[in-house]
Design a protein around this motif. Structure first.
Motif, PDB file in Angstrom:
ATOM      1  N   VAL A 107      12.326   7.351  -1.165  1.00 26.58           N
ATOM      2  CA  VAL A 107      11.255   8.255  -1.568  1.00 26.58           C
ATOM      3  C   VAL A 107      10.260   8.305  -0.414  1.00 26.58           C
ATOM      4  O   VAL A 107       9.593   7.317  -0.122  1.00 26.58           O
ATOM      5  N   ARG A 108      10.181   9.454   0.246  1.00 25.04           N
ATOM      6  CA  ARG A 108       9.292   9.608   1.399  1.00 25.04           C
ATOM      7  C   ARG A 108       8.065  10.468   1.090  1.00 25.04           C
ATOM      8  O   ARG A 108       7.139  10.524   1.880  1.00 25.04           O
ATOM      9  N   SER A 109       8.075  11.142  -0.049  1.00 24.18           N
ATOM     10  CA  SER A 109       7.000  12.088  -0.348  1.00 24.18           C
ATOM     11  C   SER A 109       6.809  12.200  -1.857  1.00 24.18           C
ATOM     12  O   SER A 109       7.637  11.720  -2.643  1.00 24.18           O
ATOM     13  N   GLY A 110       5.752  12.872  -2.241  1.00 27.48           N
ATOM     14  CA  GLY A 110       5.518  13.158  -3.656  1.00 27.48           C
ATOM     15  C   GLY A 110       6.629  14.008  -4.246  1.00 27.48           C
ATOM     16  O   GLY A 110       7.014  13.825  -5.402  1.00 27.48           O
ATOM     17  N   ARG A 111       7.157  14.910  -3.443  1.00 25.65           N
ATOM     18  CA  ARG A 111       8.266  15.760  -3.906  1.00 25.65           C
ATOM     19  C   ARG A 111       9.505  14.905  -4.192  1.00 25.65           C
ATOM     20  O   ARG A 111      10.178  15.098  -5.204  1.00 25.65           O
ATOM     21  N   ASP A 112       9.795  13.949  -3.300  1.00 26.25           N
ATOM     22  CA  ASP A 112      10.924  13.038  -3.540  1.00 26.25           C
ATOM     23  C   ASP A 112      10.709  12.235  -4.825  1.00 26.25           C
ATOM     24  O   ASP A 112      11.642  12.036  -5.601  1.00 26.25           O
ATOM     25  N   ALA A 113       9.492  11.777  -5.036  1.00 25.77           N
ATOM     26  CA  ALA A 113       9.180  10.998  -6.233  1.00 25.77           C
ATOM     27  C   ALA A 113       9.387  11.846  -7.487  1.00 25.77           C
ATOM     28  O   ALA A 113       9.975  11.372  -8.474  1.00 25.77           O
ATOM     29  N   ALA A 114       8.944  13.084  -7.452  1.00 26.44           N
ATOM     30  CA  ALA A 114       9.110  13.968  -8.606  1.00 26.44           C
ATOM     31  C   ALA A 114      10.588  14.205  -8.911  1.00 26.44           C
ATOM     32  O   ALA A 114      10.996  14.200 -10.081  1.00 26.44           O
ATOM     33  N   ARG A 115      11.400  14.405  -7.858  1.00 31.08           N
ATOM     34  CA  ARG A 115      12.843  14.595  -8.067  1.00 31.08           C
ATOM     35  C   ARG A 115      13.479  13.345  -8.674  1.00 31.08           C
ATOM     36  O   ARG A 115      14.312  13.423  -9.577  1.00 31.08           O
ATOM     37  N   LEU A 116      13.083  12.168  -8.157  1.00 34.11           N
ATOM     38  CA  LEU A 116      13.620  10.916  -8.696  1.00 34.11           C
ATOM     39  C   LEU A 116      13.247  10.756 -10.163  1.00 34.11           C
ATOM     40  O   LEU A 116      14.098  10.417 -10.998  1.00 34.11           O
ATOM     41  N   LEU A 117      11.991  10.980 -10.490  1.00 34.15           N
ATOM     42  CA  LEU A 117      11.542  10.827 -11.877  1.00 34.15           C
ATOM     43  C   LEU A 117      12.289  11.791 -12.795  1.00 34.15           C
ATOM     44  O   LEU A 117      12.688  11.403 -13.906  1.00 34.15           O
ATOM     45  N   ALA A 118      12.501  13.022 -12.355  1.00 28.71           N
ATOM     46  CA  ALA A 118      13.254  13.992 -13.163  1.00 28.71           C
ATOM     47  C   ALA A 118      14.694  13.533 -13.358  1.00 28.71           C
ATOM     48  O   ALA A 118      15.247  13.635 -14.460  1.00 28.71           O
ATOM     49  N   ALA A 119      15.313  13.003 -12.300  1.00 24.93           N
ATOM     50  CA  ALA A 119      16.698  12.522 -12.397  1.00 24.93           C
ATOM     51  C   ALA A 119      16.792  11.320 -13.336  1.00 24.93           C
ATOM     52  O   ALA A 119      17.744  11.204 -14.114  1.00 24.93           O
ATOM     53  N   LEU A 120      15.815  10.424 -13.263  1.00 22.35           N
ATOM     54  CA  LEU A 120      15.808   9.263 -14.158  1.00 22.35           C
ATOM     55  C   LEU A 120      15.575   9.688 -15.604  1.00 22.35           C
ATOM     56  O   LEU A 120      16.212   9.163 -16.523  1.00 22.35           O
ATOM     57  N   GLN A 121      14.674  10.643 -15.822  1.00 18.08           N
ATOM     58  CA  GLN A 121      14.420  11.154 -17.169  1.00 18.08           C
ATOM     59  C   GLN A 121      15.674  11.817 -17.717  1.00 18.08           C
ATOM     60  O   GLN A 121      16.044  11.612 -18.863  1.00 18.08           O
ATOM     61  N   SER A 122      16.349  12.582 -16.872  1.00 19.71           N
ATOM     62  CA  SER A 122      17.584  13.244 -17.281  1.00 19.71           C
ATOM     63  C   SER A 122      18.654  12.221 -17.634  1.00 19.71           C
ATOM     64  O   SER A 122      19.364  12.366 -18.623  1.00 19.71           O
ATOM     65  N   GLY A 148       0.785  -1.222   0.000  1.00 24.44           N
ATOM     66  CA  GLY A 148       0.000   0.000   0.000  1.00 24.44           C
ATOM     67  C   GLY A 148       0.820   1.277   0.000  1.00 24.44           C
ATOM     68  O   GLY A 148       0.264   2.374  -0.002  1.00 24.44           O
ATOM     69  N   ALA A 149       2.141   1.171  -0.027  1.00 25.15           N
ATOM     70  CA  ALA A 149       3.000   2.362   0.017  1.00 25.15           C
ATOM     71  C   ALA A 149       3.014   3.130  -1.299  1.00 25.15           C
ATOM     72  O   ALA A 149       3.362   4.308  -1.321  1.00 25.15           O
ATOM     73  N   GLY A 150       2.647   2.463  -2.381  1.00 29.71           N
ATOM     74  CA  GLY A 150       2.680   3.110  -3.691  1.00 29.71           C
ATOM     75  C   GLY A 150       3.740   2.552  -4.615  1.00 29.71           C
ATOM     76  O   GLY A 150       4.128   3.201  -5.585  1.00 29.71           O
ATOM     77  N   LYS A 151       4.206   1.330  -4.341  1.00 31.50           N
ATOM     78  CA  LYS A 151       5.263   0.708  -5.156  1.00 31.50           C
ATOM     79  C   LYS A 151       4.865   0.589  -6.622  1.00 31.50           C
ATOM     80  O   LYS A 151       5.623   0.987  -7.505  1.00 31.50           O
ATOM     81  N   THR A 152       3.706   0.025  -6.878  1.00 30.89           N
ATOM     82  CA  THR A 152       3.295  -0.243  -8.256  1.00 30.89           C
ATOM     83  C   THR A 152       3.055   1.054  -9.008  1.00 30.89           C
ATOM     84  O   THR A 152       3.461   1.183 -10.170  1.00 30.89           O
ATOM     85  N   THR A 153       2.449   2.025  -8.363  1.00 33.51           N
ATOM     86  CA  THR A 153       2.222   3.318  -8.999  1.00 33.51           C
ATOM     87  C   THR A 153       3.542   3.974  -9.370  1.00 33.51           C
ATOM     88  O   THR A 153       3.723   4.438 -10.503  1.00 33.51           O
ATOM     89  N   LEU A 154       4.480   3.997  -8.430  1.00 35.04           N
ATOM     90  CA  LEU A 154       5.775   4.608  -8.717  1.00 35.04           C
ATOM     91  C   LEU A 154       6.550   3.797  -9.743  1.00 35.04           C
ATOM     92  O   LEU A 154       7.193   4.363 -10.625  1.00 35.04           O
ATOM     93  N   ALA A 155       6.487   2.480  -9.670  1.00 38.27           N
ATOM     94  CA  ALA A 155       7.184   1.641 -10.653  1.00 38.27           C
ATOM     95  C   ALA A 155       6.706   1.949 -12.068  1.00 38.27           C
ATOM     96  O   ALA A 155       7.512   2.043 -13.005  1.00 38.27           O
ATOM     97  N   ALA A 156       5.403   2.111 -12.245  1.00 39.17           N
ATOM     98  CA  ALA A 156       4.864   2.439 -13.570  1.00 39.17           C
ATOM     99  C   ALA A 156       5.367   3.800 -14.037  1.00 39.17           C
ATOM    100  O   ALA A 156       5.709   3.985 -15.214  1.00 39.17           O
TER     101      ALA A 156
END
Length: 184
Positions: A161-176, A15-23
């Motif tokens: 990743v503890r927050s939506g902000r952390d997730a956004a930073r990770l996604l930007a870093a991965l995209q970069s 329920g932490a959001g693994k599948t959502t973030l993985a996608a």
């Protein structure tokens, strides 16, 4: 900051959001997302008898994103992964997410991994392994799995990743990181 990784695990409590973030990670990196629960579960909530072999085939691939939660394949995935993302929201956030998801799935009769449906809501009170109770009881288990993964693969990079902000930073870093590898 750019992060380049082609084989990515996403760990966290149920329920932490693994599948959502993985996608979302898969979309950012261009790697396929293989939902590990869909590989694990068969009709009637039975375990796929070829689960370990199926995950072995997945892990042998050049690029993938999947959730990290089953002990039977922990070492196999950890040894081949380049990045481990640990989704770590507060317990109250996880409880809220798992409750909402469970109620939504049950009320809408959503199919889960084939022909499965969530258990009746009243079983939260009677079934020790109801997903809501399971999530709270096993909330800290990902920490031990992550330690095991890092022992199996000392070079495995860990991002929390503890927050939506952390997730956004990770996604930007991965995209970069993806953009840089495309230009190279």
């Amino acid at each position: 900051m750019a992060i380049s990784a082609r084989r990515i695990l996403v760990a966290g409590a149920a329920g932490a959001g693994k599948t959502t973030l993985a996608a979302r990670i898969a979309a950012a990196t261009g790697s396929p997302h293989i939902e590990i629960d869909a590989v694990h579960w068969r009709a009637g909530w039975t375990v796929n008898p070829t689960f370990v072999d199926d995950v072995d085939a997945l892990a042998a691939g050049d690029a993938w994103v999947t959730e990290f939660q089953y002990r039977a394949v922990l070492r196999l995935l950890a040894e081949r992964a380049e990045l481990l993302v640990w989704v770590r929201p507060r317990r109250a956030v996880v409880l809220t997410r798992v409750l909402r998801r469970t109620v939504r799935r049950r009320l809408r009769h959503e199919l889960v991994w084939g022909t499965n449906v969530e258990a009746p809501l009243r079983t939260i009170l009677t079934d020790r392994d109801h997903i809501v109770r399971w999530s709270m009881r096993t909330f800290h288990e990902p920490e031990e799995r992550i330690r095991e993964a890092r022992r199996a693969n000392p070079g495995l990079r860990l991002v929390q990743v503890r927050s939506g902000r952390d997730a956004a930073r990770l996604l930007a870093a991965l995209q970069s990181g993806r953009d840089r590898s495309i230009r190279a």
